[in-house]
Design a protein around this motif. Structure first.
Motif, short mmCIF file in Angstrom:
data_model
loop_
_atom_site.label_atom_id
_atom_site.label_comp_id
_atom_site.label_asym_id
_atom_site.label_seq_id
_atom_site.Cartn_x
_atom_site.Cartn_y
_atom_site.Cartn_z
N LEU A 12 13.21 9.92 1.79
CA LEU A 12 14.57 9.68 1.31
C LEU A 12 14.92 10.69 0.22
CD1 LEU A 12 14.35 5.80 1.24
CD2 LEU A 12 15.68 7.18 2.85
N ASP A 13 16.09 11.31 0.38
CA ASP A 13 16.48 12.39 -0.52
C ASP A 13 17.91 12.26 -1.04
OD1 ASP A 13 17.86 12.89 1.78
OD2 ASP A 13 17.04 14.89 2.13
N ASP A 51 13.80 9.32 -9.43
CA ASP A 51 14.19 7.92 -9.62
C ASP A 51 15.30 7.51 -8.66
OD1 ASP A 51 12.36 7.21 -11.62
OD2 ASP A 51 13.64 8.00 -13.21
N ALA A 52 16.29 8.37 -8.46
CA ALA A 52 17.42 8.03 -7.58
C ALA A 52 16.95 7.80 -6.15
CB ALA A 52 18.48 9.12 -7.64
N GLU A 53 15.93 8.53 -5.73
CA GLU A 53 15.40 8.36 -4.38
C GLU A 53 14.71 7.01 -4.23
OE1 GLU A 53 14.62 13.10 -3.40
OE2 GLU A 53 13.02 11.89 -4.30
N TYR A 54 14.03 6.56 -5.29
CA TYR A 54 13.38 5.24 -5.22
C TYR A 54 14.42 4.11 -5.31
CZ TYR A 54 9.08 7.82 -5.51
OH TYR A 54 8.06 8.70 -5.23
N GLU A 55 15.52 4.36 -5.98
CA GLU A 55 16.61 3.37 -5.96
C GLU A 55 17.14 3.20 -4.54
OE1 GLU A 55 19.58 4.55 -8.74
OE2 GLU A 55 18.21 4.52 -10.47
N ALA A 57 15.37 3.85 -1.86
CA ALA A 57 14.29 3.21 -1.10
C ALA A 57 14.27 1.71 -1.32
CB ALA A 57 12.95 3.83 -1.51
N ALA A 58 14.49 1.28 -2.56
CA ALA A 58 14.49 -0.16 -2.86
C ALA A 58 15.59 -0.88 -2.10
CB ALA A 58 14.64 -0.38 -4.36
N GLU A 59 16.69 -0.19 -1.87
CA GLU A 59 17.80 -0.78 -1.11
C GLU A 59 17.48 -0.84 0.37
OE1 GLU A 59 22.35 0.40 0.25
OE2 GLU A 59 21.45 1.37 -1.50
N LEU A 60 16.85 0.21 0.90
CA LEU A 60 16.64 0.31 2.34
C LEU A 60 15.37 -0.39 2.82
CD1 LEU A 60 17.64 4.05 2.85
CD2 LEU A 60 18.91 2.05 3.65
N LEU A 61 14.32 -0.35 2.03
CA LEU A 61 13.03 -0.88 2.47
C LEU A 61 12.92 -2.36 2.09
CD1 LEU A 61 10.71 2.14 1.62
CD2 LEU A 61 11.71 1.52 3.84
N ARG A 62 13.79 -3.13 2.69
CA ARG A 62 13.78 -4.58 2.55
C ARG A 62 13.56 -5.18 3.92
NH1 ARG A 62 19.21 -5.55 -1.15
NH2 ARG A 62 18.50 -4.46 -3.04
N SER A 63 12.87 -6.31 3.95
CA SER A 63 12.55 -6.89 5.25
C SER A 63 12.40 -8.40 5.12
CB SER A 63 11.25 -6.29 5.79
OG SER A 63 10.90 -6.85 7.04
N ARG A 64 12.70 -9.09 6.20
CA ARG A 64 12.41 -10.53 6.24
C ARG A 64 10.93 -10.77 6.49
NH1 ARG A 64 11.84 -12.89 11.30
NH2 ARG A 64 12.36 -11.61 13.12
N HIS A 65 10.20 -9.75 6.85
CA HIS A 65 8.75 -9.83 7.04
C HIS A 65 8.03 -9.39 5.76
CE1 HIS A 65 10.00 -9.93 11.26
NE2 HIS A 65 10.56 -8.75 11.11
N PRO A 66 6.79 -9.84 5.52
CA PRO A 66 6.03 -9.34 4.37
C PRO A 66 5.90 -7.82 4.43
CG PRO A 66 4.94 -11.23 5.37
CD PRO A 66 6.05 -10.86 6.30
N PHE A 80 7.57 5.86 -8.61
CA PHE A 80 7.31 4.89 -7.54
C PHE A 80 7.15 3.49 -8.13
CE2 PHE A 80 4.60 2.43 -4.78
CZ PHE A 80 4.89 2.83 -3.48
N ARG A 81 6.35 3.40 -9.17
CA ARG A 81 6.11 2.09 -9.80
C ARG A 81 7.41 1.53 -10.40
NH1 ARG A 81 0.84 0.52 -10.84
NH2 ARG A 81 -0.81 2.02 -10.35
N ARG A 82 8.19 2.39 -11.04
CA ARG A 82 9.45 1.91 -11.63
C ARG A 82 10.40 1.43 -10.55
NH1 ARG A 82 8.94 6.48 -15.01
NH2 ARG A 82 10.18 7.73 -13.58
N GLY A 83 10.59 2.25 -9.53
CA GLY A 83 11.62 1.97 -8.55
C GLY A 83 11.27 0.92 -7.52
N LEU A 84 9.99 0.84 -7.13
CA LEU A 84 9.61 -0.05 -6.03
C LEU A 84 8.78 -1.24 -6.47
CD1 LEU A 84 8.83 2.54 -3.22
CD2 LEU A 84 10.93 1.27 -3.63
N LEU A 85 8.10 -1.14 -7.60
CA LEU A 85 7.28 -2.25 -8.07
C LEU A 85 7.87 -2.93 -9.30
CD1 LEU A 85 3.69 -0.72 -7.62
CD2 LEU A 85 5.10 -1.96 -5.96
N GLY A 86 8.94 -2.36 -9.84
CA GLY A 86 9.61 -2.98 -10.98
C GLY A 86 8.83 -2.96 -12.27
N GLU A 87 7.94 -2.00 -12.43
CA GLU A 87 7.13 -1.93 -13.64
C GLU A 87 7.92 -1.24 -14.75
OE1 GLU A 87 3.27 -0.32 -12.95
OE2 GLU A 87 2.85 -1.67 -11.26
N THR A 88 8.03 -1.88 -15.88
CA THR A 88 8.80 -1.33 -16.98
C THR A 88 8.02 -0.28 -17.76
OG1 THR A 88 8.08 -3.19 -18.37
CG2 THR A 88 10.20 -3.40 -17.22
#
Length: 254
Positions: A12-13, A51-55, A57-66, A80-88
Protein backbone atom coordinates in the motif's frame (compact mmCIF):
# COMPACT_ATOMS: atom_id res chain seq x y z
CA UNK A 1 -10.84 -29.22 8.95
CA UNK A 2 -8.85 -25.99 9.34
CA UNK A 3 -8.90 -23.37 6.57
CA UNK A 4 -6.49 -20.43 6.57
CA UNK A 5 -6.59 -17.75 3.86
CA UNK A 6 -3.18 -16.31 3.03
CA UNK A 7 -2.39 -13.14 1.09
CA UNK A 8 0.83 -11.21 0.83
CA UNK A 9 2.65 -8.21 -0.60
CA UNK A 10 -0.10 -5.62 -0.81
CA UNK A 11 2.45 -2.73 -0.94
CA UNK A 12 0.00 0.00 0.00
CA UNK A 13 1.41 3.35 -1.09
CA UNK A 14 -1.50 5.78 -0.83
CA UNK A 15 -2.52 5.31 -4.45
CA UNK A 16 -5.70 3.72 -5.70
CA UNK A 17 -4.26 0.73 -7.57
CA UNK A 18 -2.80 -1.17 -4.60
CA UNK A 19 -5.75 -0.19 -2.42
CA UNK A 20 -8.32 -1.44 -4.93
CA UNK A 21 -6.56 -4.77 -5.33
CA UNK A 22 -6.28 -5.23 -1.56
CA UNK A 23 -9.90 -4.27 -1.06
CA UNK A 24 -11.01 -6.78 -3.71
CA UNK A 25 -9.23 -9.64 -1.93
CA UNK A 26 -10.54 -8.68 1.51
CA UNK A 27 -14.11 -8.29 0.22
CA UNK A 28 -13.86 -11.67 -1.49
CA UNK A 29 -12.82 -13.31 1.79
CA UNK A 30 -15.55 -11.56 3.79
CA UNK A 31 -18.16 -12.65 1.25
CA UNK A 32 -17.33 -16.34 1.55
CA UNK A 33 -20.33 -18.39 2.68
CA UNK A 34 -18.34 -20.12 5.44
CA UNK A 35 -16.14 -18.88 8.27
CA UNK A 36 -12.38 -19.13 7.93
CA UNK A 37 -10.17 -20.15 10.85
CA UNK A 38 -7.71 -17.36 10.08
CA UNK A 39 -6.55 -14.81 7.54
CA UNK A 40 -2.79 -14.28 7.29
CA UNK A 41 -1.18 -11.29 5.55
CA UNK A 42 2.50 -12.16 5.28
CA UNK A 43 4.32 -8.89 4.90
CA UNK A 44 5.14 -5.91 2.71
CA UNK A 45 2.05 -4.17 3.97
CA UNK A 46 3.38 -0.68 3.26
CA UNK A 47 5.47 0.19 0.24
CA UNK A 48 7.64 2.79 1.97
CA UNK A 49 7.04 2.08 5.68
CA UNK A 50 5.25 5.41 6.23
CA UNK A 51 2.60 6.14 8.84
CA UNK A 52 0.03 7.16 6.21
CA UNK A 53 0.44 3.80 4.48
CA UNK A 54 -0.30 1.96 7.73
CA UNK A 55 -3.37 4.14 8.26
CA UNK A 56 -4.56 2.95 4.87
CA UNK A 57 -3.68 -0.64 5.80
CA UNK A 58 -5.65 -0.42 9.06
CA UNK A 59 -8.69 0.63 7.04
CA UNK A 60 -8.35 -2.05 4.37
CA UNK A 61 -7.05 -5.06 6.32
CA UNK A 62 -10.20 -5.71 8.29
CA UNK A 63 -12.02 -9.00 8.29
CA UNK A 64 -14.88 -10.84 9.91
CA UNK A 65 -12.42 -13.74 10.22
CA UNK A 66 -9.52 -13.81 12.75
CA UNK A 67 -6.68 -11.87 11.12
CA UNK A 68 -2.95 -11.54 11.73
CA UNK A 69 -0.45 -9.39 9.82
CA UNK A 70 3.36 -9.55 9.85
CA UNK A 71 6.06 -7.21 8.49
CA UNK A 72 8.11 -7.65 5.34
CA UNK A 73 11.22 -6.00 3.97
CA UNK A 74 9.30 -2.87 2.85
CA UNK A 75 7.83 -2.39 6.32
CA UNK A 76 9.17 -0.30 9.19
CA UNK A 77 8.72 -1.93 12.58
CA UNK A 78 7.90 1.11 14.71
CA UNK A 79 5.42 2.51 12.17
CA UNK A 80 3.91 -0.98 11.73
CA UNK A 81 3.37 -1.25 15.48
CA UNK A 82 1.82 2.22 15.67
CA UNK A 83 -0.48 1.82 12.71
CA UNK A 84 -1.55 -1.82 12.93
CA UNK A 85 -1.04 -2.85 16.56
CA UNK A 86 -2.02 0.43 18.21
CA UNK A 87 1.14 0.68 20.29
CA UNK A 88 1.66 4.17 21.65
CA UNK A 89 5.34 3.60 22.47
CA UNK A 90 6.29 1.29 19.66
CA UNK A 91 9.42 -0.81 19.88
CA UNK A 92 11.81 -1.67 17.07
CA UNK A 93 12.05 -5.28 18.31
CA UNK A 94 10.84 -8.06 15.99
CA UNK A 95 7.06 -8.18 15.62
CA UNK A 96 6.41 -11.81 16.63
CA UNK A 97 2.78 -12.82 17.15
CA UNK A 98 0.65 -15.89 17.72
CA UNK A 99 -2.90 -16.70 16.70
CA UNK A 100 -4.44 -19.74 18.40
CA UNK A 101 -7.43 -21.53 16.91
CA UNK A 102 -9.34 -24.74 17.34
CA UNK A 103 -6.77 -27.47 16.71
CA UNK A 104 -3.97 -25.25 15.39
CA UNK A 105 -1.48 -22.53 16.28
CA UNK A 106 -0.27 -19.93 13.77
CA UNK A 107 3.12 -18.62 14.86
CA UNK A 108 3.93 -15.44 12.95
CA UNK A 109 7.62 -14.51 12.99
CA UNK A 110 9.26 -11.28 11.89
CA UNK A 111 11.93 -12.09 9.32
CA UNK A 112 12.54 -8.46 8.34
CA UNK A 113 15.95 -6.87 8.79
CA UNK A 114 15.75 -3.11 9.44
CA UNK A 115 17.32 -1.21 6.56
CA UNK A 116 17.78 -4.29 4.37
CA UNK A 117 15.74 -6.37 1.93
CA UNK A 118 16.92 -9.88 2.79
CA UNK A 119 15.40 -11.86 5.65
CA UNK A 120 16.85 -13.23 8.90
CA UNK A 121 15.24 -14.53 12.08
CA UNK A 122 16.80 -12.89 15.12
CA UNK A 123 17.89 -15.09 18.03
CA UNK A 124 15.06 -13.70 20.14
CA UNK A 125 12.53 -14.77 17.50
CA UNK A 126 13.94 -18.29 17.30
CA UNK A 127 13.90 -18.57 21.10
CA UNK A 128 10.29 -17.35 21.17
CA UNK A 129 9.30 -19.87 18.48
CA UNK A 130 11.12 -22.70 20.24
CA UNK A 131 9.28 -21.94 23.47
CA UNK A 132 5.92 -21.71 21.74
CA UNK A 133 6.44 -25.07 20.02
CA UNK A 134 7.61 -26.66 23.26
CA UNK A 135 4.50 -25.43 25.08
CA UNK A 136 2.09 -26.55 22.34
CA UNK A 137 0.73 -30.11 22.65
CA UNK A 138 2.09 -32.49 20.02
CA UNK A 139 -1.39 -33.24 18.70
CA UNK A 140 -1.85 -29.56 17.74
CA UNK A 141 -0.64 -28.46 14.30
CA UNK A 142 1.68 -25.47 14.33
CA UNK A 143 2.07 -23.41 11.17
CA UNK A 144 4.99 -20.99 11.11
CA UNK A 145 4.64 -17.85 9.01
CA UNK A 146 7.07 -15.13 8.00
CA UNK A 147 7.71 -12.94 4.97
CA UNK A 148 10.91 -14.34 3.46
CA UNK A 149 11.16 -17.91 2.10
CA UNK A 150 13.95 -19.87 3.83
CA UNK A 151 14.75 -21.77 0.61
CA UNK A 152 15.62 -20.81 -2.96
CA UNK A 153 12.71 -20.65 -5.40
CA UNK A 154 14.84 -20.47 -8.59
CA UNK A 155 13.80 -16.87 -9.15
CA UNK A 156 17.09 -14.94 -9.03
CA UNK A 157 15.58 -11.58 -8.08
CA UNK A 158 13.88 -13.14 -5.02
CA UNK A 159 16.57 -15.66 -4.12
CA UNK A 160 19.12 -12.86 -3.70
CA UNK A 161 17.00 -11.43 -0.87
CA UNK A 162 15.44 -14.56 0.64
CA UNK A 163 15.76 -15.58 4.30
CA UNK A 164 19.34 -16.39 5.33
CA UNK A 165 20.76 -18.03 8.45
CA UNK A 166 18.16 -20.71 7.79
CA UNK A 167 20.30 -23.51 9.21
CA UNK A 168 19.35 -22.25 12.70
CA UNK A 169 15.67 -22.65 11.85
CA UNK A 170 16.31 -26.12 10.43
CA UNK A 171 17.93 -27.20 13.71
CA UNK A 172 14.84 -26.03 15.60
CA UNK A 173 12.50 -27.97 13.29
CA UNK A 174 14.16 -31.26 14.19
CA UNK A 175 12.98 -30.89 17.81
CA UNK A 176 9.33 -30.25 16.96
CA UNK A 177 7.55 -32.84 14.80
CA UNK A 178 4.20 -31.02 15.11
CA UNK A 179 5.52 -28.09 13.06
CA UNK A 180 3.30 -28.70 10.04
CA UNK A 181 4.35 -26.16 7.39
CA UNK A 182 5.95 -22.80 6.68
CA UNK A 183 3.86 -20.02 5.14
CA UNK A 184 5.52 -17.03 3.48
CA UNK A 185 5.27 -14.36 0.80
CA UNK A 186 7.91 -12.05 -0.71
CA UNK A 187 8.08 -13.89 -4.06
CA UNK A 188 4.97 -12.32 -5.67
CA UNK A 189 4.18 -15.70 -7.19
CA UNK A 190 2.38 -18.80 -5.95
CA UNK A 191 4.99 -21.46 -5.21
CA UNK A 192 5.65 -24.54 -3.11
CA UNK A 193 8.85 -26.26 -2.02
CA UNK A 194 10.23 -27.93 1.10
CA UNK A 195 12.58 -26.89 3.88
CA UNK A 196 13.88 -29.07 6.71
CA UNK A 197 11.40 -31.75 5.67
CA UNK A 198 8.37 -29.44 5.85
CA UNK A 199 6.28 -27.81 3.11
CA UNK A 200 7.01 -24.18 2.29
CA UNK A 201 3.83 -22.63 0.87
CA UNK A 202 4.25 -19.26 -0.80
CA UNK A 203 1.34 -16.87 -1.28
CA UNK A 204 0.94 -15.04 -4.60
CA UNK A 205 1.36 -11.27 -4.64
CA UNK A 206 -1.59 -8.92 -4.39
CA UNK A 207 0.01 -5.81 -5.89
CA UNK A 208 1.86 -7.60 -8.71
CA UNK A 209 3.03 -10.96 -10.05
CA UNK A 210 6.66 -11.93 -10.58
CA UNK A 211 7.57 -13.19 -14.01
CA UNK A 212 9.59 -16.37 -13.78
CA UNK A 213 13.01 -16.36 -15.49
CA UNK A 214 11.70 -18.32 -18.48
CA UNK A 215 8.74 -15.94 -18.83
CA UNK A 216 10.48 -12.58 -18.61
CA UNK A 217 11.52 -10.65 -21.70
CA UNK A 218 15.14 -9.60 -21.89
CA UNK A 219 15.95 -6.95 -19.31
CA UNK A 220 16.11 -6.90 -15.52
CA UNK A 221 13.36 -4.29 -15.28
CA UNK A 222 10.80 -6.62 -16.85
CA UNK A 223 10.45 -9.17 -14.05
CA UNK A 224 7.28 -7.55 -12.61
CA UNK A 225 3.90 -8.24 -14.23
CA UNK A 226 1.32 -5.58 -13.28
CA UNK A 227 -1.59 -6.84 -15.36
CA UNK A 228 -2.18 -10.18 -13.66
CA UNK A 229 -5.04 -10.06 -11.11
CA UNK A 230 -4.37 -10.50 -7.38
CA UNK A 231 -4.67 -13.95 -5.86
CA UNK A 232 -4.97 -15.67 -2.50
CA UNK A 233 -3.97 -19.06 -1.07
CA UNK A 234 -6.18 -21.31 1.05
CA UNK A 235 -4.21 -23.64 3.32
CA UNK A 236 -6.31 -26.58 4.51
CA UNK A 237 -5.28 -28.86 7.37
CA UNK A 238 -7.27 -32.09 7.41
CA UNK A 239 -7.99 -34.35 10.35
CA UNK A 240 -4.84 -36.30 9.47
CA UNK A 241 -2.72 -33.14 9.88
CA UNK A 242 -1.71 -33.07 6.22
CA UNK A 243 -1.65 -29.60 4.61
CA UNK A 244 -3.24 -28.97 1.22
CA UNK A 245 -3.11 -25.60 -0.55
CA UNK A 246 -5.50 -24.16 -3.13
CA UNK A 247 -4.90 -20.91 -4.99
CA UNK A 248 -7.64 -18.57 -6.21
CA UNK A 249 -7.44 -15.55 -8.50
CA UNK A 250 -9.60 -12.62 -7.30
CA UNK A 251 -11.36 -10.45 -9.87
CA UNK A 252 -12.69 -7.06 -8.80
CA UNK A 253 -16.22 -7.09 -10.23
CA UNK A 254 -17.26 -3.62 -9.08
Amino acid sequence: MIVIAHLSDVHLDGDRRAADRTRAVMEYLDALPHDLDAVLVSGDIADHGEDAEYEQAAELLRSRHPLVVCPGNHDERAAFRRGLLGETSPSTAPVDQVLRGEGFVLAVCDSSVPGAHHGFLEDSTLAWLDGLLTDTPRETSVLVAFHHPPAALHTPYVDEIRQFGEERLAALVERHPHLTAFLCGHAHTAAATTFAGRPVLVAPGVVSTLRLPWEAPTGSSEHVHLDEPPAVAFHVIGDDGRPVTHYRVVVDRR
